[in-house]
Design a protein around this motif. Structure first.
Motif, PDB file in Angstrom:
ATOM      1  N   SER A   1       0.863  -1.184   0.000  1.00 13.95           N
ATOM      2  CA  SER A   1       0.000   0.000   0.000  1.00 13.95           C
ATOM      3  C   SER A   1       0.897   1.231   0.000  1.00 13.95           C
ATOM      4  O   SER A   1       1.867   1.279   0.755  1.00 13.95           O
ATOM      5  N   VAL A   2       0.591   2.212  -0.822  1.00 15.60           N
ATOM      6  CA  VAL A   2       1.373   3.449  -0.861  1.00 15.60           C
ATOM      7  C   VAL A   2       0.551   4.567  -0.220  1.00 15.60           C
ATOM      8  O   VAL A   2      -0.578   4.838  -0.647  1.00 15.60           O
ATOM      9  N   VAL A   3       1.105   5.199   0.791  1.00 18.25           N
ATOM     10  CA  VAL A   3       0.425   6.281   1.515  1.00 18.25           C
ATOM     11  C   VAL A   3       1.076   7.608   1.160  1.00 18.25           C
ATOM     12  O   VAL A   3       2.309   7.734   1.187  1.00 18.25           O
TER      13      VAL A   3
ATOM     14  N   SER B   1       5.985  -1.123 -12.558  1.00 14.25           N
ATOM     15  CA  SER B   1       6.204  -2.481 -13.055  1.00 14.25           C
ATOM     16  C   SER B   1       5.437  -3.502 -12.222  1.00 14.25           C
ATOM     17  O   SER B   1       5.003  -4.541 -12.734  1.00 14.25           O
ATOM     18  N   VAL B   2       5.297  -3.242 -10.933  1.00 16.13           N
ATOM     19  CA  VAL B   2       4.424  -4.019 -10.055  1.00 16.13           C
ATOM     20  C   VAL B   2       3.425  -3.033  -9.459  1.00 16.13           C
ATOM     21  O   VAL B   2       3.823  -2.069  -8.787  1.00 16.13           O
ATOM     22  N   ALA B   3       2.150  -3.266  -9.708  1.00 15.97           N
ATOM     23  CA  ALA B   3       1.132  -2.321  -9.251  1.00 15.97           C
ATOM     24  C   ALA B   3       1.005  -2.348  -7.737  1.00 15.97           C
ATOM     25  O   ALA B   3       1.068  -3.416  -7.116  1.00 15.97           O
ATOM     26  N   PRO B   4       0.840  -1.195  -7.109  1.00 16.96           N
ATOM     27  CA  PRO B   4       0.584  -1.203  -5.664  1.00 16.96           C
ATOM     28  C   PRO B   4      -0.767  -1.844  -5.368  1.00 16.96           C
ATOM     29  O   PRO B   4      -1.684  -1.813  -6.198  1.00 16.96           O
ATOM     30  N   PHE B   5      -0.885  -2.431  -4.203  1.00 21.04           N
ATOM     31  CA  PHE B   5      -2.161  -3.005  -3.767  1.00 21.04           C
ATOM     32  C   PHE B   5      -3.228  -1.918  -3.714  1.00 21.04           C
ATOM     33  O   PHE B   5      -4.389  -2.145  -4.061  1.00 21.04           O
TER      34      PHE B   5
ATOM     35  N   GLY C   1      -2.267  -3.255   2.894  1.00 24.12           N
ATOM     36  CA  GLY C   1      -1.248  -4.129   2.324  1.00 24.12           C
ATOM     37  C   GLY C   1      -0.331  -4.722   3.378  1.00 24.12           C
ATOM     38  O   GLY C   1      -0.308  -4.270   4.532  1.00 24.12           O
ATOM     39  N   ASP C   2       0.447  -5.733   2.971  1.00 23.54           N
ATOM     40  CA  ASP C   2       1.437  -6.322   3.886  1.00 23.54           C
ATOM     41  C   ASP C   2       2.484  -5.296   4.293  1.00 23.54           C
ATOM     42  O   ASP C   2       3.001  -5.323   5.410  1.00 23.54           O
ATOM     43  N   VAL C   3       2.809  -4.411   3.355  1.00 21.42           N
ATOM     44  CA  VAL C   3       3.814  -3.374   3.562  1.00 21.42           C
ATOM     45  C   VAL C   3       3.171  -2.016   3.300  1.00 21.42           C
ATOM     46  O   VAL C   3       2.407  -1.855   2.344  1.00 21.42           O
ATOM     47  N   ILE C   4       3.480  -1.042   4.162  1.00 20.86           N
ATOM     48  CA  ILE C   4       2.978   0.325   3.982  1.00 20.86           C
ATOM     49  C   ILE C   4       4.140   1.173   3.495  1.00 20.86           C
ATOM     50  O   ILE C   4       5.079   1.452   4.242  1.00 20.86           O
ATOM     51  N   ALA C   5       4.092   1.568   2.223  1.00 23.06           N
ATOM     52  CA  ALA C   5       5.123   2.438   1.665  1.00 23.06           C
ATOM     53  C   ALA C   5       4.664   3.880   1.774  1.00 23.06           C
ATOM     54  O   ALA C   5       3.466   4.165   1.812  1.00 23.06           O
ATOM     55  N   ARG C   6       5.615   4.782   1.813  1.00 21.14           N
ATOM     56  CA  ARG C   6       5.291   6.205   2.003  1.00 21.14           C
ATOM     57  C   ARG C   6       6.026   7.049   0.980  1.00 21.14           C
ATOM     58  O   ARG C   6       7.223   6.890   0.748  1.00 21.14           O
TER      59      ARG C   6
ATOM     60  N   SER D   1      10.582   8.577   0.757  1.00 22.83           N
ATOM     61  CA  SER D   1      10.723   7.255   0.152  1.00 22.83           C
ATOM     62  C   SER D   1      11.065   6.252   1.249  1.00 22.83           C
ATOM     63  O   SER D   1      12.229   6.099   1.616  1.00 22.83           O
ATOM     64  N   MET D   2      10.058   5.571   1.764  1.00 24.02           N
ATOM     65  CA  MET D   2      10.273   4.640   2.871  1.00 24.02           C
ATOM     66  C   MET D   2       9.149   3.619   2.889  1.00 24.02           C
ATOM     67  O   MET D   2       8.156   3.743   2.175  1.00 24.02           O
ATOM     68  N   ALA D   3       9.293   2.616   3.728  1.00 22.83           N
ATOM     69  CA  ALA D   3       8.244   1.616   3.892  1.00 22.83           C
ATOM     70  C   ALA D   3       8.399   0.955   5.248  1.00 22.83           C
ATOM     71  O   ALA D   3       9.509   0.804   5.763  1.00 22.83           O
ATOM     72  N   VAL D   4       7.275   0.552   5.823  1.00 19.45           N
ATOM     73  CA  VAL D   4       7.269  -0.149   7.104  1.00 19.45           C
ATOM     74  C   VAL D   4       6.297  -1.329   6.984  1.00 19.45           C
ATOM     75  O   VAL D   4       5.270  -1.227   6.298  1.00 19.45           O
TER      76      VAL D   4
END
Length: 269
Positions: A15-17, A38-42, A87-92, A161-164
């Protein structure tokens, strides 16, 4: 009998926030770039932080999930977005971030190891002349990462540009200072993650960013004031000498565990 082909490891969903306040023009570019990954965000979650420029309407028209957070301030806006992400991962990203075509894919790959709690990237200032933008960004981020590492006892996060990992966020979300708009939310989250969780710098998570936050004496003063306030608030909870003690103890424990596993393998052989 032929060997069975190896199955490619499944990538975690991302997931991109994006917190945004009155930044619709920059947000449009960011969302357009996310639509070409190239890989779509959830999912893409845009947090409308009291905007008056049609940010919410724009985000919805481009397929984003919109979360309304009327309390003005990046800490509250970012936290509201993380809470909503599935999503499994939260990107920011920030609204003015410009991710490359493989950014989401690289986030997923960098978080494929389930033991990793968070990753953080690097960037270039796209609104400065090309040679200058790269050099200034490199110096700025090098100083940010090195000095923050000394203060935290581990790698800091950079909100552009980060993710948790989502389960990590759920474990710490009650400890972040979401109601204080005068903190750097990314540094605050890194403080809360603490020196015993695994946070890694991933240079592949490169984005373009605007240098507008560094222009002018008032902007620079504001950034430094927020940095010192973030340090002050978090050091009250966990001062640096205790953070470094915990970091050293974790490292010693990992070395001991590796030595034990190696000894057991040798005995088995």
């Amino acid at each position: 009998m032929s060997a069975r082909p190896r199955l490619a490891p499944v990538l975690p969903s991302v997931s991109v926030v994006i917190p945004s306040r009155d930044d619709a023009e920059a947000l449009r570019t960011c969302l357009d770039l996310l639509a070409r990954q190239s890989v779509a965000p959830f999912e893409v979650v845009v947090v409308d932080n009291g905007s008056s420029d049609g940010t919410a309407e724009l985000a919805r028209s481009l397929g984003a999930v919109v979360v309304d957070e009327p309390r003005v301030g990046i800490p509250s806006a970012a936290a509201a977005g993380y809470d909503a992400a599935r999503g499994d991962v939260i990107a920011r990203l920030d609204a003015d971030s410009r991710p490359g075509r493989r950014w989401v894919e690289r986030v997923a790959r960098s978080m494929r190891d389930p033991r990793r709690d968070a990753v953080t990237g690097v960037g270039t200032f796209y609104d400065l002349p090309r040679p200058v933008g790269g050099a200034v960004a490199a110096l700025y981020l090098a100083a940010y990462y090195v000095l923050s590492h000394l203060a935290l006892g581990h790698t800091v996060l950079w909100g552009s540009s980060m993710a948790v990992r989502r389960r990590t966020w759920l474990a710490v979300r009650d400890d972040v200072h979401r109601d204080d708009p005068e903190l750097h939310d990314d540094m605050d989250l890194a403080f809360v993650l603490g020196p015993t969780r695994r946070v890694r710098l991933a240079p592949s998570l490169h984005v373009g960013v605007s240098a507008r936050s560094l222009r002018g004496a008032s902007q620079m003063r504001r950034r430094f004031e927020r940095a010192f306030r973030t340090l002050e608030v978090n050091w009250r909870v966990h001062p640096p000498w205790l953070r470094w003690r915990d970091r050293v103890e974790r490292a010693q424990s990992e070395v001991s565990d590796r030595a034990g596993r190696s000894s057991r393998r040798s005995s088995a052989e």
